[in-house]
Motif scaffolding. Structure first.
Motif, mmCIF file in Angstrom:
data_model
loop_
_atom_site.group_PDB
_atom_site.id
_atom_site.type_symbol
_atom_site.label_atom_id
_atom_site.label_comp_id
_atom_site.label_asym_id
_atom_site.label_seq_id
_atom_site.Cartn_x
_atom_site.Cartn_y
_atom_site.Cartn_z
ATOM 1 N N GLY A 21 0.831 -1.261 0.026
ATOM 2 C CA GLY A 21 -0.104 -0.100 -0.020
ATOM 3 C C GLY A 21 0.863 1.246 0.198
ATOM 4 N N MET A 22 0.220 2.532 -0.518
ATOM 5 C CA MET A 22 0.955 3.484 -0.503
ATOM 6 C C MET A 22 1.060 4.463 0.792
ATOM 7 N N ALA A 23 0.162 3.846 1.920
ATOM 8 C CA ALA A 23 0.242 4.361 3.035
ATOM 9 C C ALA A 23 0.179 6.122 3.157
ATOM 10 N N SER A 24 -0.645 6.632 2.221
ATOM 11 C CA SER A 24 -0.781 8.176 2.012
ATOM 12 C C SER A 24 -0.938 8.885 3.293
ATOM 13 N N ARG A 25 -1.860 8.421 4.230
ATOM 14 C CA ARG A 25 -2.457 9.155 5.267
ATOM 15 C C ARG A 25 -1.124 9.049 6.367
ATOM 16 N N MET A 26 -0.499 7.989 6.406
ATOM 17 C CA MET A 26 0.651 7.618 7.385
ATOM 18 C C MET A 26 2.012 8.461 7.004
ATOM 19 N N GLY A 27 2.212 8.420 5.648
ATOM 20 C CA GLY A 27 3.423 9.117 5.332
ATOM 21 C C GLY A 27 4.619 8.364 4.986
ATOM 22 N N ALA A 28 4.557 7.184 5.439
ATOM 23 C CA ALA A 28 5.643 6.313 5.567
ATOM 24 C C ALA A 28 5.126 4.865 5.445
ATOM 25 N N ALA A 29 5.939 3.852 5.029
ATOM 26 C CA ALA A 29 5.530 2.331 4.953
ATOM 27 C C ALA A 29 5.128 1.802 6.233
ATOM 28 N N LYS A 30 3.883 1.440 6.003
ATOM 29 C CA LYS A 30 3.136 0.815 7.343
ATOM 30 C C LYS A 30 4.127 -0.773 8.032
ATOM 31 N N ALA A 31 4.529 -1.210 6.833
ATOM 32 C CA ALA A 31 5.448 -2.574 7.386
ATOM 33 C C ALA A 31 6.443 -1.799 8.265
ATOM 34 N N LEU A 32 6.992 -0.960 8.230
ATOM 35 C CA LEU A 32 8.107 -0.698 9.312
ATOM 36 C C LEU A 32 7.780 0.003 10.530
#
Length: 135
Positions: free
Chosen positions: A11-22
Motif C-alpha cells: 500500500g501507499m500509506a498516504s495518510r501515514m506518510g511512511a511504509a506501514k510495514a516498518l
C-alpha cells in the motif's frame, strides 16, 4: 497440511506518510519494539506457519529490505494502484510458482495485532476440514 501466509505490504500509506510495514510496535516479549512486518512474521511462525510471502509495491525498497533482514523474499506487485486484490493475486501466484499446495492466510500488514490463539484456531479448523475431505 501445509499452511502459508501472504502478508500484504504494497500500500501507499498516504495518510501515514511512511511504509506501514516498518511501523514500530511492542511485539517483543519484554515489551520491546520491532517493525509490524517482523512482528507478524514472528506471530505466524510461532503458530507453525513457515511459508511466508511478502507482497511489496509502494515503498518496495524498504519493505523488501525488511523482508531480506527476516530471511524472506518479497514479491513485488507490479500494479499496486489497482488495490489490495492485485496484491493477493501476486501473492497467490508466488505460492503456486513455489509449488505450495495448502491453505493460506491473507494478512494486511496494517492489521498486525492478530492474536496467536486466532491463528491456531483457524489452522486447526482448516486441518479438520482437510481431514473431513479425506475421510
Amino acid at each position: 497440511m501445509e499452511t502459508a501466509v501472504i502478508v500484504l505490504a504494497a500500500g501507499m500509506a498516504s495518510r501515514m506518510g511512511a511504509a506501514k510495514a516498518l511501523l514500530s510496535l511492542p511485539f517483543l516479549p519484554d515489551g520491546g519494539h520491532c517493525s509490524a512486518l517482523r512482528g507478524l512474521v514472528k506471530q505466524y511462525r510461532a503458530a507453525g506457519v513457515q511459508h511466508v510471502v511478502i507482497v511489496s509495491g509502494y515503498h518496495a525498497e524498504v519493505v523488501e529490505g525488511e523482508a531480506v533482514a527476516l530471511g524472506l523474499k518479497a514479491v513485488r506487485n507490479p500494479d499496486p494502484q489497482q488495490g489490495m486484490f492485485s496484491s493477493v493475486r501476486a501473492g497467490v501466484e508466488a505460492l503456486v510458482q513455489s509449488g505450495f499446495d495448502g491453505y493460506f492466510f491473507v494478512q494486511p500488514v496494517d492489521i498486525p495485532l492478530v492474536r496467536p490463539l486466532t491463528l491456531r484456531a483457524l489452522s486447526e479448523a482448516a486441518g479438520q476440514e482437510e481431514a473431513g475431505r479425506t475421510a
